[in-house]
Design a protein around this motif. Structure first.
Motif, PDB file in Angstrom:
ATOM      1  N   ASP A 248      31.280  39.098   7.009  1.00  0.00           N
ATOM      2  CA  ASP A 248      30.758  39.086   8.366  1.00  0.00           C
ATOM      3  C   ASP A 248      30.544  40.508   8.896  1.00  0.00           C
ATOM      4  O   ASP A 248      31.447  41.345   8.865  1.00  0.00           O
ATOM      5  N   ASN A 249      29.292  40.774   9.351  1.00  0.00           N
ATOM      6  CA  ASN A 249      28.875  42.053   9.936  1.00  0.00           C
ATOM      7  C   ASN A 249      28.816  43.207   8.930  1.00  0.00           C
ATOM      8  O   ASN A 249      28.629  44.356   9.340  1.00  0.00           O
ATOM      9  N   ALA A 251      26.711  45.434   6.559  1.00  0.00           N
ATOM     10  CA  ALA A 251      25.293  45.704   6.767  1.00  0.00           C
ATOM     11  C   ALA A 251      24.776  46.775   5.826  1.00  0.00           C
ATOM     12  O   ALA A 251      25.516  47.656   5.387  1.00  0.00           O
ATOM     13  N   ALA A 263      22.269  42.318   8.111  1.00  0.00           N
ATOM     14  CA  ALA A 263      23.661  42.067   8.475  1.00  0.00           C
ATOM     15  C   ALA A 263      24.059  40.678   8.012  1.00  0.00           C
ATOM     16  O   ALA A 263      23.370  39.690   8.314  1.00  0.00           O
ATOM     17  N   ASN A 265      26.416  37.284   8.005  1.00  0.00           N
ATOM     18  CA  ASN A 265      27.109  36.527   9.047  1.00  0.00           C
ATOM     19  C   ASN A 265      27.838  35.334   8.433  1.00  0.00           C
ATOM     20  O   ASN A 265      27.320  34.707   7.508  1.00  0.00           O
ATOM     21  N   HIS A 288      22.445  35.287   7.255  1.00  0.00           N
ATOM     22  CA  HIS A 288      22.271  36.717   7.535  1.00  0.00           C
ATOM     23  C   HIS A 288      21.155  36.907   8.540  1.00  0.00           C
ATOM     24  O   HIS A 288      20.323  36.015   8.762  1.00  0.00           O
ATOM     25  N   GLN A 289      21.167  38.074   9.171  1.00  0.00           N
ATOM     26  CA  GLN A 289      20.116  38.479  10.096  1.00  0.00           C
ATOM     27  C   GLN A 289      19.446  39.739   9.562  1.00  0.00           C
ATOM     28  O   GLN A 289      20.096  40.572   8.922  1.00  0.00           O
ATOM     29  N   LEU A 381      19.078  43.382  16.737  1.00  0.00           N
ATOM     30  CA  LEU A 381      20.277  42.750  16.193  1.00  0.00           C
ATOM     31  C   LEU A 381      21.354  42.608  17.271  1.00  0.00           C
ATOM     32  O   LEU A 381      22.032  41.577  17.361  1.00  0.00           O
ATOM     33  N   THR A 386      24.815  40.640  17.073  1.00  0.00           N
ATOM     34  CA  THR A 386      25.464  41.363  15.980  1.00  0.00           C
ATOM     35  C   THR A 386      25.559  42.840  16.318  1.00  0.00           C
ATOM     36  O   THR A 386      24.542  43.495  16.562  1.00  0.00           O
ATOM     37  N   SER A 387      26.771  43.367  16.301  1.00  0.00           N
ATOM     38  CA  SER A 387      27.023  44.781  16.560  1.00  0.00           C
ATOM     39  C   SER A 387      27.529  45.430  15.280  1.00  0.00           C
ATOM     40  O   SER A 387      28.458  44.928  14.641  1.00  0.00           O
ATOM     41  N   LEU A 388      26.906  46.538  14.881  1.00  0.00           N
ATOM     42  CA  LEU A 388      27.242  47.186  13.620  1.00  0.00           C
ATOM     43  C   LEU A 388      28.050  48.452  13.858  1.00  0.00           C
ATOM     44  O   LEU A 388      27.822  49.183  14.825  1.00  0.00           O
TER      45      LEU A 388
END
Length: 484
Positions: A248-249, A251, A263, A265, A288-289, A381, A386-388
């Motif tokens: 998860d997350n 990237a 990313a 998920n 995924h995104q 994103l 979603t925060s990277l």
């Protein structure tokens, strides 16, 4: 031994690994793209077979004994391509590729039906498969009437290798026919383009067995007959498997022909309005995104062609020290753009040219423009939930430290560079072949490579790049207005 076959836009790559995932060798064969009309991009599917034969013939010169001991094959390929097959198994017309924009009217018509975004979790982009079939129905009705099966590019290779029409979730999520949350074809989406489930391949997960190698093809390629072929993955999901980007997350930023901010998920997070792709991952129960830039290294390759220079020579001229953005600004929309604009008609531009603008000025602006496009994807994103915290760099453009420092500074994120090795789509495909052949645990196979070093944002230049990004953001609506 396990074999990964990655069908790229410009080449077919074959990569061989052992049971410890050590890369033994690889070979590739070139492919060409035909552009018979403005906005068109096509390939002859038979060229994929010829390229596979050529790559494996080259690989077999050094590793014939190892190829004869292969236990599983994984497939990866460029996504969205419409490969149409008739009732006799013959290709009807050249494959319409991912970067073909002819069906933008049809895409807009499908996207106007709320059921598409609701079930697929995505905008219907012109590059996706469904609008291409709608375009065929309107413009090539006889060809459309003869369609018995629609296959994605790598799955046409599977048809040749195994005789079976099978696809998997990650690639199929980019067709606009898949209910991405349920991981299944949807009858209403198919009906909107005049098709039904009989036109679709069977679906499996990317880690599952999806056909076995036919005896005649095995003899031709120097491989054992009957070995399993994994479901595999679309190229970006395969690269994620190669990079271990499955948690998860986790990237990566891919500086390839196209640019991808990817990313992983552990849950389905659609947000079509952000123009982020929400697709199934190659591993079961994961998604995924992606933010997608249609022309990343392709922008640098274009400049290299115009200047009669090699891309590496252009970036070498910049030296090792990152410079603040200059007066020249580049919009990398050579084939339109996906994230965040969903605009097939927009085209690239240089602005701010002056007498002092030289070749290095243009090169810098191209690299910076691609970095700003990645920042657009990062913002999209975030809008999609979603925060990277960091990204890993892959792709041909990641060989330029200058470009990576610019990217890190623009994104305000650390950029990790993996230890030397090939962790791309072909390696990910080989991993999927291993998993399918041995019924192995996907997470124990798809591990992350060690980080060789990390490039951090250049804080001395952060403000300058932030200011330049705001100028970049203002250019799209201005250019769009001028082109309307």
């Amino acid at each position: 031994m396990y074999l990964g076959l990655d069908l790229g836009t410009s080449s077919l790559k074959a990569l061989l690994i052992d049971d410890n995932q050590r890369i033994l060798g690889s070979a590739s064969a070139p492919l060409t793209v035909e552009r018979p009309h403005h906005g068109w991009s096509e390939q002859d599917p038979d060229s994929w077979i010829h390229a596979t034969r050529a790559a494996l013939s080259e690989l077999g010169k050094a590793y014939a004994a190892e190829l004869a001991r292969v236990r599983g094959i994984g497939l990866s390929g460029h996504m969205h391509g419409a490969t149409t097959i008739d009732r006799d198994g013959k290709v009807i017309r050249p494959c319409i590729l991912w970067n073909d924009t002819r069906s933008y009217h049809e895409a807009a018509e499908l996207d106007a039906d709320p059921i598409f975004r609701r079930l697929t979790g995505n905008i219907v982009f012109p590059g996706f498969t469904a609008p291409k079939l709608k375009w065929m129905a309107a413009n090539e009705p006889e060809a459309f009437a003869s369609v018995a099966r629609v296959l994605l590019p790598k799955d046409y290779l599977r048809l040749w290798l195994s005789g079976e029409a099978i696809s998997e979730m990650s690639d199929s999520a980019g067709t606009s026919w898949l209910d991405t949350g349920k991981r299944a074809w949807d009858d209403s989406l198919l009906a909107a383009t005049g098709l039904d489930r009989s036109h679709m391949p069977a679906l499996v997960e990317g880690t599952e067995r999806a056909g076995a190698l036919r005896a005649d093809v095995a003899a031709d390629l120097g491989l054992p007959a009957g070995i399993p072929i994994a479901g595999g993955a679309g190229d970006n999901a395969a690269s994620a498997c190669g990079m271990g980007t499955v948690g998860d997350n986790h990237a990566f930023a891919s500086l390839g022909t196209s640019g991808v901010l990817f990313a992983a998920n552990n849950r389905y997070l659609p947000n079509p309005g952000s123009a982020v792709h929400a697709f199934c991952h190659a591993l079961p129960g994961t998604w995924h995104q992606m933010g997608v830039i249609l022309s990343a290294t392709d922008s640098l390759n274009w400049l290299a062609g115009v200047t009669s220079m090699k891309p590496s020579a252009l970036t070498s001229e910049l030296g090792d020290t990152l410079l603040a953005p200059g007066s020249v600004m580049f919009l990398p929309y050579l084939s339109g753009e996906r994230t965040p604009h969903n605009d097939a008609a927009i085209r690239g531009s240089f602005t701010g040219l002056e007498h002092a603008s030289d070749r290095t000025s243009l090169t810098r602006s191209v690299l910076e423009g691609v970095c700003f496009a990645f920042r657009d994807s990062l913002a999209a994103l975030a809008q999609a939930g979603t925060s990277l915290a960091r990204v890993t760099a892959i792709g041909g453009g990641s060989k330029s430290d200058y470009w990576l420092e610019a990217l890190s500074t623009v994104l305000d994120l650390p950029v990790d560079i993996p230890e030397g090795g090939d962790f791309g789509a072909a390696f990910g495909a080989a991993r999927l072949g291993l998993i399918a052949a041995e019924n192995a645990d996907p997470l124990s196979v798809c591990t992350q490579p060690a980080t060789e070093r990390t490039i951090h944002p250049n804080r001395d230049l952060s403000a300058a790049f932030d200011e330049a990004y705001q100028t970049y953001r203002a250019l799209y609506p201005a250019i769009k207005g001028a082109m309307s």
